[in-house]
Design a protein around this motif. Structure first.
Motif, PDB file in Angstrom:
ATOM      1  N   CYS A  44       3.086   7.146   2.915  1.00 21.28           N
ATOM      2  CA  CYS A  44       2.853   5.955   3.729  1.00 21.28           C
ATOM      3  C   CYS A  44       3.117   4.724   2.870  1.00 21.28           C
ATOM      4  O   CYS A  44       2.538   4.569   1.798  1.00 21.28           O
ATOM      5  CB  CYS A  44       1.414   5.956   4.237  1.00 21.28           C
ATOM      6  N   LYS A  92      -6.540   5.845   7.144  1.00 22.85           N
ATOM      7  CA  LYS A  92      -7.098   5.851   5.788  1.00 22.85           C
ATOM      8  C   LYS A  92      -6.392   4.830   4.899  1.00 22.85           C
ATOM      9  O   LYS A  92      -7.015   4.097   4.154  1.00 22.85           O
ATOM     10  CB  LYS A  92      -6.983   7.243   5.178  1.00 22.85           C
ATOM     11  N   VAL A  93      -5.062   4.782   4.979  1.00 21.57           N
ATOM     12  CA  VAL A  93      -4.290   3.849   4.149  1.00 21.57           C
ATOM     13  C   VAL A  93      -4.584   2.405   4.558  1.00 21.57           C
ATOM     14  O   VAL A  93      -4.750   1.537   3.707  1.00 21.57           O
ATOM     15  CB  VAL A  93      -2.783   4.152   4.246  1.00 21.57           C
ATOM     16  N   LEU A 131      -0.097  12.041   0.745  1.00 20.82           N
ATOM     17  CA  LEU A 131      -1.006  13.127   1.096  1.00 20.82           C
ATOM     18  C   LEU A 131      -0.215  14.421   1.114  1.00 20.82           C
ATOM     19  O   LEU A 131       0.777  14.535   1.831  1.00 20.82           O
ATOM     20  CB  LEU A 131      -1.621  12.886   2.484  1.00 20.82           C
ATOM     21  N   PHE A 145      -4.132   9.796   8.402  1.00 23.22           N
ATOM     22  CA  PHE A 145      -3.743   9.264   7.105  1.00 23.22           C
ATOM     23  C   PHE A 145      -3.408   7.774   7.197  1.00 23.22           C
ATOM     24  O   PHE A 145      -3.751   6.993   6.306  1.00 23.22           O
ATOM     25  CB  PHE A 145      -2.574  10.061   6.535  1.00 23.22           C
ATOM     26  N   GLN A 172       0.615   5.411  -0.529  1.00 23.99           N
ATOM     27  CA  GLN A 172      -0.225   6.587  -0.739  1.00 23.99           C
ATOM     28  C   GLN A 172       0.512   7.833  -0.260  1.00 23.99           C
ATOM     29  O   GLN A 172       1.322   7.774   0.666  1.00 23.99           O
ATOM     30  CB  GLN A 172      -1.553   6.460   0.004  1.00 23.99           C
ATOM     31  N   SER A 190      -7.869   1.264   3.178  1.00 26.54           N
ATOM     32  CA  SER A 190      -8.059   1.336   1.717  1.00 26.54           C
ATOM     33  C   SER A 190      -7.805  -0.002   1.053  1.00 26.54           C
ATOM     34  O   SER A 190      -7.244  -0.899   1.578  1.00 26.54           O
ATOM     35  CB  SER A 190      -7.153   2.381   1.108  1.00 26.54           C
ATOM     36  N   LYS A 197       0.859  -1.185   0.000  1.00 28.18           N
ATOM     37  CA  LYS A 197       0.000   0.000   0.000  1.00 28.18           C
ATOM     38  C   LYS A 197       0.895   1.233   0.000  1.00 28.18           C
ATOM     39  O   LYS A 197       1.686   1.426   0.921  1.00 28.18           O
ATOM     40  CB  LYS A 197      -0.894   0.019   1.237  1.00 28.18           C
TER      41      LYS A 197
END
Length: 118
Positions: free
Chosen positions: A67, A114-115, A50, A111, A48, A118, A46
């Motif tokens: 991340c 969120k990751v 931000l 964050f 991501q 996801s 994963k």
């Protein structure tokens, strides 16, 4: 002067990526591969980013949180905080979805959740 500043920002980012590489091969890779059998493919990663502005009224969204997590939510959070006078970069380890021995900022914690989801 502007080109020198951009060079220093690039150098800071390159150093951060190199330190992340060293951290991954020293700590994270042994953790994630020790749980896998030899016939299991590598877990998906994963990744991501931000972009945000931690200091309202001072520039735009030039700061970021990167991340990088494996399937077991183990990895690292890299945060770069940019101000007009300097840029600071932090790397914080994450083990199974939780910060390992360090505290996360509000933005980093939000964050990370969120990751993971996801």
């Amino acid at each position: 002067m502007n080109s020198i500043l951009w060079f220093l920002v690039f150098l800071n980012l390159a150093l951060s990526v190199y330190l992340l590489f060293l951290h991954y091969h020293r700590f994270i890779r042994p953790l994630s591969t020790s749980k896998l059998s030899t016939d299991t493919p590598c877990p998906p990663v994963k990744i991501q980013v931000l972009k945000f502005n931690p200091f309202p009224g001072v520039g735009g969204e030039q700061s970021f949180i990167l991340c990088l997590l494996d399937q077991s939510n183990t990895g690292v959070i890299i945060t770069s905080l940019h101000t007009p006078s300097h840029t600071r970069t932090y790397a914080k380890p994450v083990i199974e979805g939780k910060a390992d021995g360090v505290s996360l900022s509000r933005e980093e914690a939000t964050f990370l959740k969120k990751v993971i989801n996801s």
